[in-house]
Write a protein that holds these residues in place. Structure first.
Motif: not given
Length: 359
Positions: A50, A64, A137
């Motif tokens: 990320v 991400a 995510r």
């Protein structure tokens, strides 16, 4: 004159070699501070990183990137190809492993961190109950996910919920011949993340879990506790919450040369902040102290027996014996460990009382 010529040649050589080194401009490198690993099959892992993206309005968006490969170094190369800028790993704060992957072993991934000089030994490692990709995510709050998860782990360490943990502690136990590592176990719950417990390892493989109700006694056996919180069950209707707990542990080991007999003393002090039962008086306080002592002794004994059954030593009993034994034999200890007698002695004192819900 000859000295000046030699010095000049050395300078030219150094400048030539230095000029050939690849340059990394910070502004041109994307620096993820969190990475997650998922199991795909015996030859493939999935890596998710990320990248925090700082917008003009000062908000942060988490971008991400997910790729698949055999080794983490290979997946890093694939991440480079998915990003328009070079991806570095010098700011990693958290590494997340799915429970499914941890069961099969994370040694090769840990080894990658161990060999990379850019990785800090303060890097937090954790196991997620679920997919690392799904966890990473999700946007948590308004900040970046790496900072969010690192602060979550750090806060749980500081508040006395889980023992100190990071890459350094994991490697120390992992490379030990007699100790076994552990990591925080986290879980995505709705829009939030919680510390679900502790993931226990035998070598590099996840072998069991300690739930939240066992974390206090587990931490007390490993390190001194300050500002802890503990629930004492008096009976089916009455319980007490003890807070601001300070506990210190002490080991006494006898018969070291033959078969060690280990006594662990837990001595502490705390304050009752909540009591649902009869009106608190000195008699009730003494009763709560005795019940707390018995409850902690029972939980600690059960915990250690379960470790011995799994043949793992996350609390470091072997280190305590070794520190008191001349010519300590690792193999002899490992054979003895599952049947070593461990006695727990708890002495808690309640110094103050707070809220009472008694009649």
């Amino acid at each position: 004159m000859k000295i000046k010529i030699v010095a000049f040649i050395l300078i030219i050589v150094v400048m030539f070699l230095y000029g050939r080194q690849p340059k990394q401009i910070v502004d041109d490198i994307e620096m993820p501070n969190i990475v997650g690993y998922d199991y795909i099959d015996k030859n493939t892992i999935q890596t998710t990183t990320v990248l925090p993206v700082y917008k003009p309005d000062k908000s942060i968006e988490n971008k991400a990137l997910t790729v698949e490969g055999e080794l983490s170094k290979e997946t890093l190369g694939r991440l480079q190809r998915k990003s328009f800028q070079q991806v570095g790993n010098g700011k990693l704060a958290v590494a997340v492993y799915s429970k499914k992957l941890a069961r099969r072993g994370i040694g090769s991934l840990i080894d990658t961190f161990h060999r990379d000089p850019k990785i800090s030994e303060k890097l937090y490692l954790t196991v997620v109950d679920g997919q690392a990709k799904t966890l990473l995510r999700k946007q948590y709050g308004e900040g970046d996910n790496g900072l969010f998860l690192s602060e979550l782990i750090e806060q749980n360490i500081d508040s006395g919920v889980i023992p100190k943990t990071n890459l350094h502690y994991f490697l120390s136990a992992y490379f030990s011949k007699i100790n076994d590592p552990f990591l925080p176990l986290i879980q995505k719950k709705g829009d939030d993340v919680i510390v679900k417990g502790i993931a226990l390892f035998k070598g590099d493989r996840y072998v069991g879990t300690l739930g939240q109700n066992k974390l206090f006694v587990f931490k007390a056996l490993i390190e001194n506790i300050t500002l802890g919180t503990y629930k004492v069950r008096i009976n089916n209707r009455e319980n007490a919450i003890i807070q601001s707990i300070n506990i210190k542990h002490k080991y006494n080991i006898q018969n070291i040369k033959e078969r060690p007999n280990i006594d662990i003393f837990l001595n502490g002090i705390g304050t009752i902040i909540e009591f649902k039962g009869r009106k608190l008086n000195q008699e009730e306080i003494t009763k709560i102290e005795n019940q707390m002592n018995e409850q902690l002794e029972r939980q600690a004994t059960t915990l250690i027996r379960s470790f011995q059954k799994l043949k793992i030593d996350p609390i470091g009993l072997g280190d305590e014996v070794r520190s008191r034994t001349r010519n300590f034999n690792d193999q002899k200890w490992l054979k003895q460990y599952p049947t070593v007698k461990v006695n727990i002695k708890v002495h808690m004192v309640i110094s103050e009382k707070g809220v009472s819900d008694g009649e």
